[in-house]
Design a protein around this motif. Structure first.
Motif, mmCIF file in Angstrom:
data_model
loop_
_atom_site.group_PDB
_atom_site.id
_atom_site.type_symbol
_atom_site.label_atom_id
_atom_site.label_comp_id
_atom_site.label_asym_id
_atom_site.label_seq_id
_atom_site.Cartn_x
_atom_site.Cartn_y
_atom_site.Cartn_z
ATOM 1 N N GLY A 1 -7.783 1.822 -1.248
ATOM 2 C CA GLY A 1 -6.691 1.949 -2.025
ATOM 3 C C GLY A 1 -5.517 1.102 -2.096
ATOM 4 O O GLY A 1 -4.212 0.970 -2.173
ATOM 5 N N PHE A 2 -6.073 -0.356 -1.740
ATOM 6 C CA PHE A 2 -5.116 -1.487 -1.803
ATOM 7 C C PHE A 2 -4.688 -1.467 -3.363
ATOM 8 O O PHE A 2 -5.375 -1.218 -4.091
ATOM 9 C CB PHE A 2 -5.667 -2.907 -1.454
ATOM 10 C CG PHE A 2 -5.677 -2.876 0.081
ATOM 11 C CD1 PHE A 2 -4.812 -3.817 0.632
ATOM 12 C CD2 PHE A 2 -6.446 -2.191 1.053
ATOM 13 C CE1 PHE A 2 -4.825 -4.113 2.017
ATOM 14 C CE2 PHE A 2 -6.621 -2.687 2.249
ATOM 15 C CZ PHE A 2 -5.892 -3.331 2.796
ATOM 16 N N GLU A 3 -3.299 -2.180 -3.516
ATOM 17 C CA GLU A 3 -2.934 -2.555 -4.856
ATOM 18 C C GLU A 3 -2.872 -3.919 -5.134
ATOM 19 O O GLU A 3 -2.258 -4.786 -4.342
ATOM 20 C CB GLU A 3 -1.493 -1.660 -5.159
ATOM 21 C CG GLU A 3 -1.661 -0.210 -5.207
ATOM 22 C CD GLU A 3 -0.485 0.395 -5.405
ATOM 23 O OE1 GLU A 3 0.544 -0.345 -5.708
ATOM 24 O OE2 GLU A 3 -0.297 1.783 -5.118
ATOM 25 N N LYS B 1 -1.755 -5.403 -1.487
ATOM 26 C CA LYS B 1 -0.820 -4.724 -0.647
ATOM 27 C C LYS B 1 -1.558 -3.336 -0.468
ATOM 28 O O LYS B 1 -1.885 -2.644 -1.234
ATOM 29 C CB LYS B 1 0.557 -4.719 -0.704
ATOM 30 C CG LYS B 1 1.248 -6.325 -1.015
ATOM 31 C CD LYS B 1 2.478 -5.983 -1.043
ATOM 32 C CE LYS B 1 3.179 -7.329 -1.112
ATOM 33 N NZ LYS B 1 3.373 -8.052 0.224
ATOM 34 N N ASP B 2 -1.339 -2.769 1.091
ATOM 35 C CA ASP B 2 -1.737 -1.534 1.274
ATOM 36 C C ASP B 2 -0.237 -0.625 1.448
ATOM 37 O O ASP B 2 0.799 -1.171 1.382
ATOM 38 C CB ASP B 2 -2.658 -1.165 2.479
ATOM 39 C CG ASP B 2 -1.807 -1.514 3.718
ATOM 40 O OD1 ASP B 2 -0.543 -1.931 3.779
ATOM 41 O OD2 ASP B 2 -2.607 -1.426 4.864
ATOM 42 N N LYS B 3 -0.457 0.727 1.630
ATOM 43 C CA LYS B 3 0.919 1.544 1.690
ATOM 44 C C LYS B 3 1.787 1.039 2.831
ATOM 45 O O LYS B 3 2.904 1.938 2.711
ATOM 46 C CB LYS B 3 0.316 2.898 1.489
ATOM 47 C CG LYS B 3 -0.135 3.457 0.048
ATOM 48 C CD LYS B 3 -0.680 4.658 0.104
ATOM 49 C CE LYS B 3 -1.172 5.176 -1.238
ATOM 50 N NZ LYS B 3 -2.450 4.789 -1.619
ATOM 51 N N ALA B 4 1.071 0.705 3.968
ATOM 52 C CA ALA B 4 1.673 0.551 5.072
ATOM 53 C C ALA B 4 2.471 -1.001 4.948
ATOM 54 O O ALA B 4 3.221 -1.362 6.146
ATOM 55 C CB ALA B 4 0.717 0.559 6.290
ATOM 56 N N GLY B 5 2.323 -1.686 4.135
ATOM 57 C CA GLY B 5 3.017 -3.087 3.811
ATOM 58 C C GLY B 5 2.252 -4.055 4.093
ATOM 59 O O GLY B 5 2.577 -5.108 4.069
ATOM 60 N N THR C 1 -0.277 -7.033 3.760
ATOM 61 C CA THR C 1 -0.759 -8.000 2.665
ATOM 62 C C THR C 1 -2.137 -8.631 3.023
ATOM 63 O O THR C 1 -2.390 -9.169 4.094
ATOM 64 C CB THR C 1 0.314 -9.089 2.469
ATOM 65 O OG1 THR C 1 1.688 -8.480 2.020
ATOM 66 C CG2 THR C 1 -0.162 -9.928 1.248
#
Length: 123
Positions: free
Chosen positions: A25-27, A40-44, A46
């Motif tokens: 689920g990284f963007e 980046k992931d949802k928790a910030g 990198t």
């Protein structure tokens, strides 16, 4: 102190970008051709993916025991993740999650042999 980023050397940045987006689920935040991608992931957190061969170096070889680990909230999350890996062809019944070291853990290899761990410590 908080760990905020990691540079993971991979053989193929394109393959790794797809893998970390689809599986974890990284963007994608930035990309420099085939050499570097920033995710980046949802928790910030990198994650920097670099392909050393594209930068004039050699493809990485990681030592025995090197792995990338993720914690999830529940055992059901680990089981759900395992089913996702099975659907993607990245796991088999032989690699199903197991109770070990106080947690419920799934290990699998991807991206040319990098070992990944997904664990829950929920009871």
């Amino acid at each position: 102190m908080k760990l905020n980023h990691l540079n993971l050397c991979v053989n193929s940045v394109s393959e790794a970008v797809t893998f970390f987006a689809d599986i974890f689920g990284f963007e994608l935040a930035d990309r420099k051709g085939d050499a570097i991608a920033v995710m980046k992931d949802k928790a910030g957190f990198t994650l920097v993916l670099s392909q050393l061969a594209a930068l004039g170096g050699e493809n990485p070889t990681y030592p025995e025991g090197f792995h990338v680990g993720f914690y999830v909230d529940t055992r059901e999350d680990v089981d759900h993740f395992f089913l996702k890996l099975m659907s993607a062809g990245l796991a088999s019944k032989e690699s199903s999650p197991k109770s070990m070291r106080g947690g419920y853990t799934l290990y699998f290899k991807a991206l040319d042999g990098i070992l990944f761990e997904v664990t829950s410590f929920a009871v």
